[in-house]
Scaffold this motif. Structure first.
Motif, PDB file in Angstrom:
ATOM      1  N   GLN A 161       0.819  -1.207   0.000  1.00  0.00           N
ATOM      2  CA  GLN A 161       0.000   0.000   0.000  1.00  0.00           C
ATOM      3  C   GLN A 161       0.859   1.265   0.000  1.00  0.00           C
ATOM      4  N   LEU A 162       1.906   1.257   0.819  1.00  0.00           N
ATOM      5  CA  LEU A 162       2.756   2.448   0.919  1.00  0.00           C
ATOM      6  C   LEU A 162       3.546   2.676  -0.369  1.00  0.00           C
ATOM      7  N   PHE A 163       4.023   1.598  -0.982  1.00  0.00           N
ATOM      8  CA  PHE A 163       4.730   1.743  -2.262  1.00  0.00           C
ATOM      9  C   PHE A 163       3.790   2.356  -3.307  1.00  0.00           C
ATOM     10  N   GLU A 164       2.556   1.881  -3.327  1.00  0.00           N
ATOM     11  CA  GLU A 164       1.589   2.403  -4.297  1.00  0.00           C
ATOM     12  C   GLU A 164       1.291   3.875  -4.029  1.00  0.00           C
ATOM     13  N   GLU A 220      10.242  12.928   4.172  1.00  0.00           N
ATOM     14  CA  GLU A 220       9.441  13.374   3.028  1.00  0.00           C
ATOM     15  C   GLU A 220       8.416  12.303   2.645  1.00  0.00           C
ATOM     16  N   ASP A 221       8.851  11.030   2.639  1.00  0.00           N
ATOM     17  CA  ASP A 221       7.924   9.929   2.359  1.00  0.00           C
ATOM     18  C   ASP A 221       6.779   9.931   3.374  1.00  0.00           C
ATOM     19  N   MET A 222       7.138  10.101   4.653  1.00  0.00           N
ATOM     20  CA  MET A 222       6.129  10.061   5.710  1.00  0.00           C
ATOM     21  C   MET A 222       5.120  11.194   5.576  1.00  0.00           C
ATOM     22  N   ASP A 223       5.576  12.354   5.164  1.00  0.00           N
ATOM     23  CA  ASP A 223       4.664  13.486   4.967  1.00  0.00           C
ATOM     24  C   ASP A 223       3.614  13.155   3.915  1.00  0.00           C
TER      25      ASP A 223
END
Length: 327
Positions: A161-164, A220-223
């Protein structure tokens, strides 16, 4: 007379042993003769931590208590709900999905018979690659083949899910922690993305045998993704837990709890909670992640009712369980 005296001595010793563990004989009448706890694949934190606390409790209450290899939290919630395992270990995301009837394993079945027993630790999302791959960030996984642990585990639930969400085209593969570490070393996958307490045994073993990169999601990914997953939170992987790290790393984490069925005897769950919560040093010897296995972290359970046996221990020790979370 001598036989009678011997019998009296044996009976007295047995009674004393039961009192020493805080358990009266009549409190044990409805206890199972043996106990099981669902963990996850070998090589991951769940199996090591679960085997350890099961042995600790089994020794303390004089009951055979074993850990079972499973697919992880998703399966553990269902095994406890169905009464096939006495205890289980879950991350709160999969547990919530199971609670509301949206488990991938048992869709449509509300797992409302599961109860919280004690807080464990934060599961941290961590990724490992070989240095020669030049894969050092989540963005570098675009177009790559990535192991995400057993089907039905926390890793398998979140990484795809996170990769998508990040717009990455990643081919994910399932397997046990130890197996996928081996697949990475053999070049069968490009990266191994796992979710577990730090340090992950399979990661530590791999970095002892090869030069590796260990990383997680950047700030940045987490944001970009955390707003869609309220059960996930920013965390840190301390540099001290892996030899390959030179500085602390930002990461994503989610809390874990031990669970049981609502029908488990109150006196048994009380003794389980008491043993784990009152042996912090021993728990840390089992696995470093147990540094977070402390009573104060009960507050990270926001939806699952606590088993009455656990409620009794926490309230005896000054921790107030919210009225709406009393099982």
């Amino acid at each position: 007379m001598r036989h009678a005296a011997s019998k009296l001595i044996v009976t007295s010793c047995l009674s004393a042993a039961l009192v020493a563990t805080g358990v009266q004989a009549d409190d044990r009448e409805d206890w199972p003769r043996s106990l099981t706890v669902g963990t996850a694949s070998q090589g991951g934190t769940y199996y090591i931590y679960g085997s350890g606390w099961a042995n600790l409790v089994g020794d303390a209450i004089d009951v055979s208590f074993g850990a079972e290899v499973t697919g992880g939290p998703v399966q553990n919630a269902t095994l406890v709900q169905m009464g096939e395992h006495d205890f289980g270990m879950v991350t709160m995301g999969p547990a919530y999905q199971a609670w509301i009837g949206e488990s991938e394993l048992a869709p449509g079945v509300e797992h409302t018979d599961i109860r919280a027993v004690f807080p464990m630790y934060q599961t941290t999302l961590q990724i490992i690659t070989l240095q020669g791959s030049n894969i050092t960030s989540v963005a570098d996984l675009d177009g790559k083949t990535v192991g995400v642990g057993p089907a039905g585990g926390t890793s398998d639930m979140y990484y795809p899910q996170l990769f998508e969400k990040l717009g990455l085209d990643v081919d994910t593969r399932n397997g046990g922690a130890s197996d996928q570490a081996g697949q990475l070393q053999d070049g069968l996958i490009d990266a191994f993305a796992f979710a577990a307490g730090v340090p992950i045994s399979a990661f530590s073993q791999l970095e002892a045998q090869a030069n590796v990169n260990i990383f997680s999601f950047s700030e940045e990914d987490m944001d970009r993704v955390l707003g869609d997953y309220p059960e996930l939170s920013p965390s840190t992987i301390p540099a001290s837990v892996y030899n390959s790290l030179e500085e602390d790393l930002p990461a994503i984490s989610i809390w874990n709890f031990a669970i049981t069925h609502k029908d488990m005897p109150e006196s048994l769950v009380y003794e389980v909670t008491k043993t784990v919560m009152e042996n912090h040093e021993r728990m840390q010897q089992i696995h470093g992640a147990a540094r977070e296995t402390v009573p104060e972290n009960f507050e990270h359970n926001t939806f699952m009712p606590w088993h009455p046996g656990a409620v009794r221990w926490f309230e005896e020790n000054g921790y107030d369980i919210p009225e709406d979370l009393r099982g």
